[in-house]
Design a protein around this motif. Sequence first.
Motif, PDB file in Angstrom:
ATOM      1  N   CYS A 328      -3.037  -1.698   0.592  1.00  0.00           N
ATOM      2  CA  CYS A 328      -2.787  -2.357  -0.689  1.00  0.00           C
ATOM      3  C   CYS A 328      -1.887  -1.510  -1.585  1.00  0.00           C
ATOM      4  O   CYS A 328      -0.864  -1.978  -2.100  1.00  0.00           O
ATOM      5  CB  CYS A 328      -4.117  -2.646  -1.380  1.00  0.00           C
ATOM      6  SG  CYS A 328      -3.979  -3.417  -3.009  1.00  0.00           S
ATOM      7  N   VAL A 329      -2.259  -0.249  -1.769  1.00  0.00           N
ATOM      8  CA  VAL A 329      -1.519   0.631  -2.671  1.00  0.00           C
ATOM      9  C   VAL A 329      -0.114   0.915  -2.130  1.00  0.00           C
ATOM     10  O   VAL A 329       0.877   0.939  -2.883  1.00  0.00           O
ATOM     11  CB  VAL A 329      -2.302   1.945  -2.885  1.00  0.00           C
ATOM     12  CG1 VAL A 329      -1.467   2.956  -3.664  1.00  0.00           C
ATOM     13  CG2 VAL A 329      -3.609   1.661  -3.621  1.00  0.00           C
ATOM     14  N   THR A 331       1.761  -1.003  -0.205  1.00  0.00           N
ATOM     15  CA  THR A 331       2.585  -2.194  -0.393  1.00  0.00           C
ATOM     16  C   THR A 331       2.948  -2.391  -1.860  1.00  0.00           C
ATOM     17  O   THR A 331       4.090  -2.747  -2.197  1.00  0.00           O
ATOM     18  CB  THR A 331       1.844  -3.435   0.128  1.00  0.00           C
ATOM     19  OG1 THR A 331       1.493  -3.223   1.493  1.00  0.00           O
ATOM     20  CG2 THR A 331       2.722  -4.674   0.035  1.00  0.00           C
ATOM     21  N   LEU A 332       1.984  -2.158  -2.737  1.00  0.00           N
ATOM     22  CA  LEU A 332       2.236  -2.284  -4.175  1.00  0.00           C
ATOM     23  C   LEU A 332       3.436  -1.444  -4.601  1.00  0.00           C
ATOM     24  O   LEU A 332       4.400  -1.952  -5.213  1.00  0.00           O
ATOM     25  CB  LEU A 332       0.986  -1.851  -4.946  1.00  0.00           C
ATOM     26  CG  LEU A 332       1.132  -1.660  -6.464  1.00  0.00           C
ATOM     27  CD1 LEU A 332       1.337  -2.992  -7.148  1.00  0.00           C
ATOM     28  CD2 LEU A 332      -0.087  -0.928  -7.031  1.00  0.00           C
ATOM     29  N   TRP A 336       7.344  -2.538  -5.440  1.00  0.00           N
ATOM     30  CA  TRP A 336       7.744  -2.161  -6.806  1.00  0.00           C
ATOM     31  C   TRP A 336       9.062  -1.371  -6.768  1.00  0.00           C
ATOM     32  O   TRP A 336       9.972  -1.596  -7.567  1.00  0.00           O
ATOM     33  CB  TRP A 336       6.634  -1.332  -7.422  1.00  0.00           C
ATOM     34  CG  TRP A 336       6.618  -1.296  -8.921  1.00  0.00           C
ATOM     35  CD1 TRP A 336       7.646  -1.599  -9.765  1.00  0.00           C
ATOM     36  CD2 TRP A 336       5.511  -0.916  -9.739  1.00  0.00           C
ATOM     37  NE1 TRP A 336       7.249  -1.433 -11.074  1.00  0.00           N
ATOM     38  CE2 TRP A 336       5.946  -1.006 -11.084  1.00  0.00           C
ATOM     39  CE3 TRP A 336       4.208  -0.495  -9.467  1.00  0.00           C
ATOM     40  CZ2 TRP A 336       5.113  -0.698 -12.159  1.00  0.00           C
ATOM     41  CZ3 TRP A 336       3.376  -0.189 -10.538  1.00  0.00           C
ATOM     42  CH2 TRP A 336       3.818  -0.293 -11.872  1.00  0.00           C
ATOM     43  N   PRO A 342       5.916  -5.134  -9.307  1.00  0.00           N
ATOM     44  CA  PRO A 342       4.783  -5.016  -8.363  1.00  0.00           C
ATOM     45  C   PRO A 342       4.256  -6.395  -7.964  1.00  0.00           C
ATOM     46  O   PRO A 342       3.258  -6.870  -8.491  1.00  0.00           O
ATOM     47  CB  PRO A 342       3.749  -4.236  -9.171  1.00  0.00           C
ATOM     48  CG  PRO A 342       4.018  -4.633 -10.588  1.00  0.00           C
ATOM     49  CD  PRO A 342       5.501  -4.873 -10.694  1.00  0.00           C
ATOM     50  N   ASP A 343       4.931  -7.037  -7.023  1.00  0.00           N
ATOM     51  CA  ASP A 343       4.613  -8.411  -6.590  1.00  0.00           C
ATOM     52  C   ASP A 343       3.160  -8.498  -6.109  1.00  0.00           C
ATOM     53  O   ASP A 343       2.790  -7.893  -5.095  1.00  0.00           O
ATOM     54  CB  ASP A 343       5.573  -8.801  -5.474  1.00  0.00           C
ATOM     55  CG  ASP A 343       5.388 -10.232  -4.986  1.00  0.00           C
ATOM     56  OD1 ASP A 343       4.413 -10.886  -5.396  1.00  0.00           O
ATOM     57  OD2 ASP A 343       6.222 -10.682  -4.186  1.00  0.00           O
ATOM     58  N   ILE A 344       2.337  -9.279  -6.814  1.00  0.00           N
ATOM     59  CA  ILE A 344       0.914  -9.358  -6.470  1.00  0.00           C
ATOM     60  C   ILE A 344       0.685 -10.074  -5.144  1.00  0.00           C
ATOM     61  O   ILE A 344      -0.263  -9.762  -4.417  1.00  0.00           O
ATOM     62  CB  ILE A 344       0.105 -10.039  -7.604  1.00  0.00           C
ATOM     63  CG1 ILE A 344      -1.403  -9.954  -7.342  1.00  0.00           C
ATOM     64  CG2 ILE A 344       0.545 -11.481  -7.787  1.00  0.00           C
ATOM     65  CD1 ILE A 344      -1.935  -8.569  -7.241  1.00  0.00           C
ATOM     66  N   THR A 347       1.242  -7.602  -2.515  1.00  0.00           N
ATOM     67  CA  THR A 347       0.171  -6.614  -2.605  1.00  0.00           C
ATOM     68  C   THR A 347      -1.102  -7.124  -1.946  1.00  0.00           C
ATOM     69  O   THR A 347      -1.828  -6.366  -1.286  1.00  0.00           O
ATOM     70  CB  THR A 347      -0.090  -6.249  -4.076  1.00  0.00           C
ATOM     71  OG1 THR A 347       1.128  -5.775  -4.668  1.00  0.00           O
ATOM     72  CG2 THR A 347      -1.139  -5.164  -4.190  1.00  0.00           C
ATOM     73  N   CYS A 348      -1.397  -8.408  -2.120  1.00  0.00           N
ATOM     74  CA  CYS A 348      -2.538  -9.021  -1.429  1.00  0.00           C
ATOM     75  C   CYS A 348      -2.384  -8.894   0.075  1.00  0.00           C
ATOM     76  O   CYS A 348      -3.331  -8.522   0.789  1.00  0.00           O
ATOM     77  CB  CYS A 348      -2.654 -10.499  -1.818  1.00  0.00           C
ATOM     78  SG  CYS A 348      -3.334 -10.797  -3.463  1.00  0.00           S
ATOM     79  N   GLY A 350      -0.717  -6.680   1.587  1.00  0.00           N
ATOM     80  CA  GLY A 350      -0.871  -5.272   1.946  1.00  0.00           C
ATOM     81  C   GLY A 350      -2.324  -4.890   2.158  1.00  0.00           C
ATOM     82  O   GLY A 350      -2.658  -4.150   3.093  1.00  0.00           O
ATOM     83  N   GLY A 378       0.815  -0.844   5.516  1.00  0.00           N
ATOM     84  CA  GLY A 378       1.563  -1.331   4.364  1.00  0.00           C
ATOM     85  C   GLY A 378       3.053  -1.416   4.650  1.00  0.00           C
ATOM     86  O   GLY A 378       3.720  -2.396   4.275  1.00  0.00           O
TER      87      GLY A 378
END
Length: 528
Positions: A328-329, A331-332, A336, A342-344, A347-348, A350, A378
């Motif tokens: 998650c982190v 990919t965030l 970004w 930071p595309d949510i 991120t999901c 990820g 990620g």
Amino acid sequence: MFNKKKILGLTAVVLLLLLIGGVVVCAATDPAGTATGGASDLATSLSGEKTNMTSIAEEVGHLKISNNFVWLMFGFSLVFFMGAGFALLETGFTRAKNAAHTMAMNFVIYFIGVIAFYFIGFPLMFGGVGQLAAVGGIAKLDGLFEIAKGWGIFGTKGFFGSGMYDVGILAFFMFQVFFMDTAATIPTGAMAERWKFKSFVVFGVIMAALVYPLFGNWVWGGGWLAALGKNLSLGNGFLDFAGSSVVHAMGGLMGLAGAYVLGARIGKYNKDGSPNAIPGHHIPMAVLGTLILAFGWVGFNGGSTLSGGDLRLAVVIANTFLAGSAGCVTTLFLIWKMFGKPDISMTCNGLLAGLVAITAPCAFVAPWAALVIGTIAGFVVVGGVFFVERVLKVDDPVGAVAVHGFNGLWGVISLGIFADGTYGAGFNGIDTPVKGLLYGGASQFVAQIIGAVTVLIFALGVGYVLFTLIDKVMGIRVTAEEELEGLDLHEIGVLAYPEFAYTALDSAASPDGYGQREWEEVVERRTK
């Protein structure tokens, strides 16, 4: 009328009764729990003065297996709840005009799958697995078709419920059935927004009854991949603790094959091949679905110990969430850095990528390795999404191929690298614990590569043939007009959002010109 003295008198009486009642109740209860459970709760033969060790052992053994049953049913419940997560995730990532259709696929696949898996799929997959020691081992599924001694292909016992009327077998069936349904629902995301519902139903039956169980037998049912350790001295044979390959790679790669045969959504690609973004209609719904999936992964991975007494489950669950968090982190911050935001939604994916990758090695690696595996996941999911969209030119609305397909492959390979030799003795009939490449287990790494290549070829090959045949027989894609207006009304007969009914004309008149591109593509197809 009551005066003040009467009121005070009644109050005193009530307080006195409550005090007396409290003393009596406290005397008859056990608020600390120290006195609850004892000899009187054991079998009758153990509660008298004379007992024997055999009776005690039988009672303790029964309690041990009962604990395993409870753990399995807890895991089953969480994996079942993951269905809600998939439904919300995929529906949120698709457009409003297709919301009911996407929900319907995610809903129906579970119950189509249960029936097909019970009658045919489970026997094919586990009909030769032998005695299920974790759930008592009373009944035995001991029919395995082999092309040569030790090279099993599919199970032969239990078809149409024969010989399955046993608490242990049915407990194991219930835990496994929604693993199958998870694999079967993954393609619904990769093929969303243009798939005929009736062809989806046919796919669901075949996936649950034949395709998923066949590969699953090779890994979890005593088949040839599991036997690579005994037959070719390749570590403990191919290992996949909870399904990176059996569930996720299988579902993701089948989805890739299906999306290729199905073709891209109208308006996805320009004439020069460049892709257009088609945003989902409800990102909060997708985020909620992602959180539900992460919650369900406790049962998915932790439950795969099959034993509440196997305390390795703590390592399994901790590794699961460490890897998911790392994915998650990673990919965030990667997205970004690449795009300035930071595309949510990415991120999901990820988070899910890390969870998928750790699903195979979660029981065999240390926490630091889980973080490394999730971090790499990620990068894999971000690169995978762009590879599928821009290089393969395959339209995957939810990123299922990158999340499940590519990271499922990475998961089983990572096991062959990071397994540290602290767990796994006895797996697939090999007495030594599982060691990966970093710990001197080169042969285990080879076994993992063989398994990864096998699922890649099997899923893509069978998927392409299956979807092509379904397309030839009954058609796999809706008409252009139906796709433009939305599948809810045409395929399901109900709109998810009646107040936002879509028509081809409305779509063509959209102010951003996106609908116009769709309509021009339809006209161009008609004139060819």
